[in-house]
Design a protein around this motif. Structure first.
Motif, short mmCIF file in Angstrom:
data_model
loop_
_atom_site.label_atom_id
_atom_site.label_comp_id
_atom_site.label_asym_id
_atom_site.label_seq_id
_atom_site.Cartn_x
_atom_site.Cartn_y
_atom_site.Cartn_z
N LYS A 179 -4.41 -2.54 8.85
CA LYS A 179 -4.88 -3.97 9.08
C LYS A 179 -6.19 -4.60 8.51
O LYS A 179 -6.77 -5.48 9.21
CB LYS A 179 -4.57 -4.21 10.54
CG LYS A 179 -3.38 -3.65 11.28
CD LYS A 179 -2.19 -4.05 10.94
CE LYS A 179 -0.90 -3.76 11.56
NZ LYS A 179 0.47 -4.05 10.78
N VAL A 180 -6.25 -4.42 7.32
CA VAL A 180 -7.44 -4.63 6.51
C VAL A 180 -7.19 -5.06 5.11
O VAL A 180 -6.01 -4.64 4.70
CB VAL A 180 -8.70 -3.62 6.61
CG1 VAL A 180 -9.15 -3.31 8.06
CG2 VAL A 180 -8.35 -2.31 5.67
N PRO A 181 -7.65 -6.08 4.60
CA PRO A 181 -7.39 -6.49 3.27
C PRO A 181 -7.34 -5.39 2.40
O PRO A 181 -8.04 -4.44 2.28
CB PRO A 181 -8.35 -7.68 2.80
CG PRO A 181 -8.95 -8.24 4.19
CD PRO A 181 -8.78 -6.89 5.15
N VAL A 182 -6.48 -5.43 1.34
CA VAL A 182 -6.30 -4.48 0.36
C VAL A 182 -6.41 -5.00 -1.05
O VAL A 182 -6.22 -6.52 -1.31
CB VAL A 182 -5.10 -3.77 0.49
CG1 VAL A 182 -5.03 -2.71 1.50
CG2 VAL A 182 -3.92 -4.56 0.18
N SER A 183 -6.77 -4.41 -2.17
CA SER A 183 -6.92 -5.15 -3.51
C SER A 183 -5.51 -5.15 -3.91
O SER A 183 -4.33 -4.87 -3.49
CB SER A 183 -7.68 -3.96 -4.29
OG SER A 183 -7.00 -2.90 -4.27
#
Length: 460
Positions: A179-183
């Motif tokens: 649940k964290v931003p990914v590239s």
């Protein structure tokens, strides 16, 4: 092991066979170090600090991007890591890309060449709770990476994931599990904000020596050092050994403990030096460092050992008396407490030493000296009347401080056996006796009674 590492190991093996001197001008090269890890997370329903919670473990990859490695030409075949691409399903791989632009990653060369050196690397990544919560709308996510090499090196990395992204035409993609931003490639981009390392997680030393417990750190410029504390835990009790708080004077809780505060502030060396260590210095040491936001710790085990002194007496046993003799194996000055003692006997015709056990062997109680070391006696009862030939009795002592057991031996003489000293003594005694006897007879012949002599003359 990937192809790049295989090629590196091959080059290093070739260099090991050929005694070629490396060029003095080795240059630093920026490479990617890829490590297989486990992502550890407390199961739903748990809470930070809870005991015996249930944890989940999933495969993960840690990519240390662009770390500086000394290159003598053996890194030409190394290629940069390529991410597998975005995957939005629940089975999306967990890949952390780590930038060391703010804080360098220590021992990166050891991590890169671990496979070549035959070392194992243990890597775990878990969510990290800040020492103090962030403020403002730009909330960050944090993770803790823990790396351990089988050679003893341990590294803790505090990793920051910022939710701020450049605005574009698409929605922010979150990792389905984290649940964290990914590239764009589906990796979690992080930056090292704080690292803590040690190359001595376990130390073993003798009593009275001096030892240094290694603890080093590096911080981002936005996170100054707030606190350093060394604590000792042993057998359920703990105490503070050293304390330093930014702006205050360092406090050593014992005179034998020292931390170089100048090196602490200038180079990040928080190592603790102990002089003349005793039994009371043994235990688990915790190097705890804090910033206004972060907190991390190194755990170092200090074990004290002292080898035993062994003496067996009497060294020579005869068959005189009632035939009962007790051998005493005196074991003294050792630490820790556990010690193993074995008895053996060996006759001239025996191929191997024969173990002795049973009621003929017994021990005294343990005794502890003022310096904390222990002593004990082991006894062996033997019946010399039943032994027909020369016998060697041996006491074998094993201890943690010994690479091989210490052996002390005693000899039981055969009945007809006479030592050279005894033979010489008997000869001298016989000679003296005969000389004294001859001298006595000569003196008696010279001192004849005068009346007896006159009586002889008259009768003639």
């Amino acid at each position: 092991m990937n192809l790049g590492l295989i090629l590196i190991c091959g080059v290093l093996a070739l260099k090991a066979e050929l005694p070629v001197e490396l060029a003095p001008g080795s240059q630093l090269r920026s490479v990617d170090v890829v490590l297989d890890c486990h992502y550890i997370e407390e199961a739903v329903g748990g809470f930070p600090g809870a005991f015996a919670g249930s944890f989940s473990s999933d495969p993960a990859t840690l990519v240390l991007r662009g770390v500086s490695i000394a290159d003598d030409g053996s890194l030409d075949s190394v290629t940069n890591y390529e991410a597998p691409g975005t995957n939005t399903d629940s089975a999306s791989p967990i890949i952390f890309e780590v930038s060391a632009s703010l804080v360098p990653v220590p021992y990166a060369e050891s991590l890169l060449h671990a496979d070549c050196a035959g070392e194992e690397v243990t890597c775990e990544i878990s969510p990290y709770s800040l020492h103090l919560a962030d403020e403002g709308p730009s909330q960050a996510s944090w993770f803790m990476g823990t790396l351990k090499l089988s050679s003893g090196i341990s590294i803790a990395l505090v990793l920051k994931v910022s939710s701020d992204r450049e605005e574009d035409d698409r929605m922010v993609v979150l990792h389905p599990r984290l649940k964290v931003p990914v590239s764009k490639e589906g990796t979690v981009l992080t930056t090292v904000e704080f690292q803590l390392s040690s190359r001595t997680p376990t130390l073993r030393t003798r009593l009275g020596t001096s030892v240094t417990l290694d603890c080093s750190f590096a911080l981002a410029s936005s996170s100054p050092l707030a606190l350093l504390e060394w604590r000792l835990q042993h057998r359920g009790s703990g105490r503070r050994v050293f304390h330093y708080q930014a702006g205050d004077v360092a406090q050593a809780e014992q005179s034998t403990a020292h931390v170089d505060v100048v090196q602490l502030l200038e180079t990040g060396d928080a190592s603790l030096s102990l002089h003349g260590v005793g039994v009371g210095d043994e235990g688990t040491y915790i190097c705890l460092l804090s910033t206004p936001q972060h907190q991390a710790q190194n755990i170092i085990q200090l074990q004290l050992v002292e080898p035993p002194r062994v003496r067996l007496f009497p060294e020579m046993v005869s068959r005189e008396g009632d035939g009962a003799t007790t051998l005493t194996c005196e074991i003294s000055g050792y630490y820790p407490l556990d010690v193993s003692v074995k008895w053996t006997r060996e006759a001239p015709d025996d191929k191997d030493k024969v173990p002795i056990s049973g009621s003929s062997t017994y021990f005294s109680s343990h005794r502890q000296a003022q310096d904390g070391t222990y002593s004990i006696n082991s006894y062996l009862s033997i019946n010399t009347a039943t032994e027909l030939g020369p016998i060697t009795y041996s006491c074998h002592v094993s201890h943690l401080a010994l690479e091989e057991p210490i052996t002390a031996s005693a000899q039981l003489r055969a009945p007809e056996q006479k030592t050279s000293k005894e033979l010489v003594g008997a000869f001298i005694a016989t000679f003296i006796f005969l000389a004294a006897l001859v001298g006595l007879l000569l003196r008696r012949r010279k001192t004849v009674d005068p009346k007896s002599k006159k009586s002889l003359e008259t009768s003639g």
